[in-house]
Scaffold this active site. Structure first.
Site, PDB file in Angstrom:
ATOM      1  N   ASN A   1     -22.624  39.401 -23.336  1.00 45.76           N
ATOM      2  CA  ASN A   1     -22.471  38.343 -22.419  1.00 45.76           C
ATOM      3  C   ASN A   1     -23.826  37.536 -22.499  1.00 45.76           C
ATOM      4  O   ASN A   1     -24.871  38.149 -22.010  1.00 45.76           O
ATOM      5  CB  ASN A   1     -22.234  38.799 -21.098  1.00 45.76           C
ATOM      6  CG  ASN A   1     -22.527  37.854 -19.971  1.00 45.76           C
ATOM      7  OD1 ASN A   1     -22.316  36.685 -20.120  1.00 45.76           O
ATOM      8  ND2 ASN A   1     -22.490  38.681 -18.656  1.00 45.76           N
ATOM      9  N   TRP A   2     -23.909  36.542 -22.909  1.00 47.14           N
ATOM     10  CA  TRP A   2     -25.008  35.705 -23.316  1.00 47.14           C
ATOM     11  C   TRP A   2     -25.544  34.988 -21.900  1.00 47.14           C
ATOM     12  O   TRP A   2     -26.769  34.441 -21.960  1.00 47.14           O
ATOM     13  CB  TRP A   2     -25.072  34.411 -24.180  1.00 47.14           C
ATOM     14  CG  TRP A   2     -24.666  34.913 -25.560  1.00 47.14           C
ATOM     15  CD1 TRP A   2     -24.668  36.221 -26.027  1.00 47.14           C
ATOM     16  CD2 TRP A   2     -24.821  34.030 -26.838  1.00 47.14           C
ATOM     17  NE1 TRP A   2     -24.410  36.254 -27.460  1.00 47.14           N
ATOM     18  CE2 TRP A   2     -24.475  34.845 -27.908  1.00 47.14           C
ATOM     19  CE3 TRP A   2     -24.717  32.897 -27.219  1.00 47.14           C
ATOM     20  CZ2 TRP A   2     -24.475  34.519 -29.290  1.00 47.14           C
ATOM     21  CZ3 TRP A   2     -24.759  32.176 -28.223  1.00 47.14           C
ATOM     22  CH2 TRP A   2     -24.426  33.223 -29.398  1.00 47.14           C
ATOM     23  N   LYS A   3     -24.854  34.710 -20.797  1.00 49.01           N
ATOM     24  CA  LYS A   3     -25.196  34.431 -19.667  1.00 49.01           C
ATOM     25  C   LYS A   3     -25.560  33.021 -19.988  1.00 49.01           C
ATOM     26  O   LYS A   3     -25.210  32.375 -20.626  1.00 49.01           O
ATOM     27  CB  LYS A   3     -26.002  35.280 -18.687  1.00 49.01           C
ATOM     28  CG  LYS A   3     -25.588  36.608 -18.827  1.00 49.01           C
ATOM     29  CD  LYS A   3     -26.453  37.451 -17.929  1.00 49.01           C
ATOM     30  CE  LYS A   3     -26.052  38.837 -17.636  1.00 49.01           C
ATOM     31  NZ  LYS A   3     -26.730  39.778 -16.949  1.00 49.01           N
TER      32      LYS A   3
ATOM     33  N   GLY B   1     -29.722  44.216 -15.245  1.00 50.16           N
ATOM     34  CA  GLY B   1     -31.085  43.507 -15.477  1.00 50.16           C
ATOM     35  C   GLY B   1     -32.216  44.567 -15.147  1.00 50.16           C
ATOM     36  O   GLY B   1     -33.187  44.313 -14.622  1.00 50.16           O
TER      37      GLY B   1
ATOM     38  N   HIS C   1     -17.678  38.918 -12.868  1.00 57.20           N
ATOM     39  CA  HIS C   1     -19.066  39.274 -13.149  1.00 57.20           C
ATOM     40  C   HIS C   1     -19.956  39.365 -11.679  1.00 57.20           C
ATOM     41  O   HIS C   1     -19.869  38.293 -11.051  1.00 57.20           O
ATOM     42  CB  HIS C   1     -19.899  38.581 -14.278  1.00 57.20           C
ATOM     43  CG  HIS C   1     -20.986  39.090 -14.584  1.00 57.20           C
ATOM     44  ND1 HIS C   1     -22.334  38.864 -13.909  1.00 57.20           N
ATOM     45  CD2 HIS C   1     -21.492  40.120 -15.827  1.00 57.20           C
ATOM     46  CE1 HIS C   1     -23.264  39.864 -14.498  1.00 57.20           C
ATOM     47  NE2 HIS C   1     -22.810  40.380 -15.664  1.00 57.20           N
TER      48      HIS C   1
ATOM     49  N   SER D   1     -28.026  47.120 -18.410  1.00 58.85           N
ATOM     50  CA  SER D   1     -29.373  47.661 -19.248  1.00 58.85           C
ATOM     51  C   SER D   1     -29.054  48.609 -20.572  1.00 58.85           C
ATOM     52  O   SER D   1     -29.580  49.388 -20.735  1.00 58.85           O
ATOM     53  CB  SER D   1     -30.158  48.324 -18.097  1.00 58.85           C
ATOM     54  OG  SER D   1     -30.770  47.596 -17.303  1.00 58.85           O
TER      55      SER D   1
ATOM     56  N   GLU E   1     -19.679  47.874 -14.333  1.00 58.93           N
ATOM     57  CA  GLU E   1     -21.283  47.611 -14.139  1.00 58.93           C
ATOM     58  C   GLU E   1     -21.692  47.815 -12.770  1.00 58.93           C
ATOM     59  O   GLU E   1     -21.584  46.875 -11.776  1.00 58.93           O
ATOM     60  CB  GLU E   1     -21.203  46.135 -14.428  1.00 58.93           C
ATOM     61  CG  GLU E   1     -21.045  45.560 -16.108  1.00 58.93           C
ATOM     62  CD  GLU E   1     -21.710  44.379 -16.532  1.00 58.93           C
ATOM     63  OE1 GLU E   1     -22.292  44.505 -17.535  1.00 58.93           O
ATOM     64  OE2 GLU E   1     -21.478  43.404 -15.737  1.00 58.93           O
TER      65      GLU E   1
HETATM   66  P1  PGA Z   1     -27.970  43.562 -18.903  1.00 63.11           P
HETATM   67  O1  PGA Z   1     -26.677  42.579 -18.203  1.00 63.11           O
HETATM   68  O2  PGA Z   1     -27.577  44.120 -19.958  1.00 63.11           O
HETATM   69  O3  PGA Z   1     -29.153  42.518 -18.967  1.00 63.11           O
HETATM   70  O4  PGA Z   1     -28.487  44.420 -17.696  1.00 63.11           O
HETATM   71  C1  PGA Z   1     -25.678  43.442 -18.296  1.00 63.11           C
HETATM   72  C2  PGA Z   1     -24.640  42.218 -17.591  1.00 63.11           C
HETATM   73  O5  PGA Z   1     -24.858  41.508 -16.726  1.00 63.11           O
HETATM   74  O6  PGA Z   1     -23.367  42.149 -18.160  1.00 63.11           O
END
Ligand code: PGA
Length: 254
Positions: free
Chosen positions: A9-11, A173, A97, A213, A167
């Site tokens: 997930n590149w956001k 994060g 999400h 994470s 999640e």
């Molecule tokens: P992260 O994000 O791996 O940076 O914790 C995961 C996500 O939001 O899908």
């Protein structure tokens, strides 16, 4: 034995189209050589067209990070429909999400997005997860409610195209992922709720991913001890060397 599924997930990353192309080229070349792993990357909308392979690449697909609550074309400024995504070759769409939930997506909105994605024959990656853990186990009700209400109005015949990404919001994060033993327990709970909604045969079959994470160091243990079907990866998915190592580590799992 079905293949492991790793979703990046590149956001809202990377900053430029050039970087996006470079990143996807590197990932594609590694992903296509793996034996037991399918890789999906979900770039921001404007980068999808140019990161998508011109000809199909083995074990590699493109996903999107969301789809509109509106099903039909029309006067919906700023929206991107599931139909448009399907039309340009997107296969997977992330729905619900926690960052979108934080920006106003309710379970009802998530359910509409999910329904549109599934109606187009796309595979939905439905994200669920508690905000915090508490001793009394209230977080389980939160999780149950999210799953039940998001799946509200979804016919059982579409259940096969739903993947659940568990999640926990507190692990996104963050510095550390959730403990693999806890991931295992909670993924069983998620499957149970899914089975209660659609029937036991779907509960057995639904794929559950873990996200929060994940990095190349912890991916192997999360997959093997946590016994999940794959991973939803944020930060590490835009860090090319780390993501490549992560893919290789997961592919070693037989
Ligand atoms: P992260 O994000 O791996 O940076 O914790 C995961 C996500 O939001 O899908």
């Amino acid at each position: 034995m079905s293949k492991k599924l790793i979703v990046g997930n590149w956001k809202m990353n990377p900053a430029s189209l050039d970087e996006a192309k470079r990143l996807s080229r590197r990932i594609k070349s590694v992903a296509s050589k793996l034996q037991r792993t399918e890789t999906v990357v979900c770039p921001p909308f404007p980068f999808i067209g140019q990161t998508k392979p011109k000809i199909p690449v083995k074990n590699f697909d493109i996903g999107a990070q969301s789809a509109s609550i509106f099903a039909d074309t029309g006067a919906h400024t700023g929206e991107v429909s599931a139909n448009m995504l399907r039309d340009i070759g997107v296969k997977y769409v992330i729905v619900g999400h926690s960052e979108q939930r934080q920006n106003g997506d309710t379970d009802e909105i998530v359910s509409k997005r999910l329904s549109n994605v599934l109606t187009q024959g796309l595979i939905a990656i439905l994200c669920v997860g508690e905000k915090a853990r508490d001793e009394a186990g209230e977080y389980m009700n939160e999780l149950k409610r999210q799953i039940e209400q998001s799946l509200n109005n979804i016919p059982a015949k579409m259940a096969g195209n739903i993947i659940i990404a568990y999640e926990p919001v507190w692990a996104i994060g963050a510095k550390e992922a959730m403990l693999p033993e806890q991931i295992y327990e909670t993924s069983l709970f998620v499957k149970k709720i899914f089975a209660d909604v659609f029937g036991p045969e779907y509960g057995h079959r639904v794929r559950v991913l873990y996200g929060g994470s994940v990095n190349f160091r912890n991916a192997f243990e999360i997959m093997t001890v946590g016994k999940v079907d794959g991973l939803l990866v944020g930060r590490e998915s835009v860090n090319s060397p780390g993501f490549v190592e992560l893919l290789k580590a997961v592919d070693k799992i037989s």
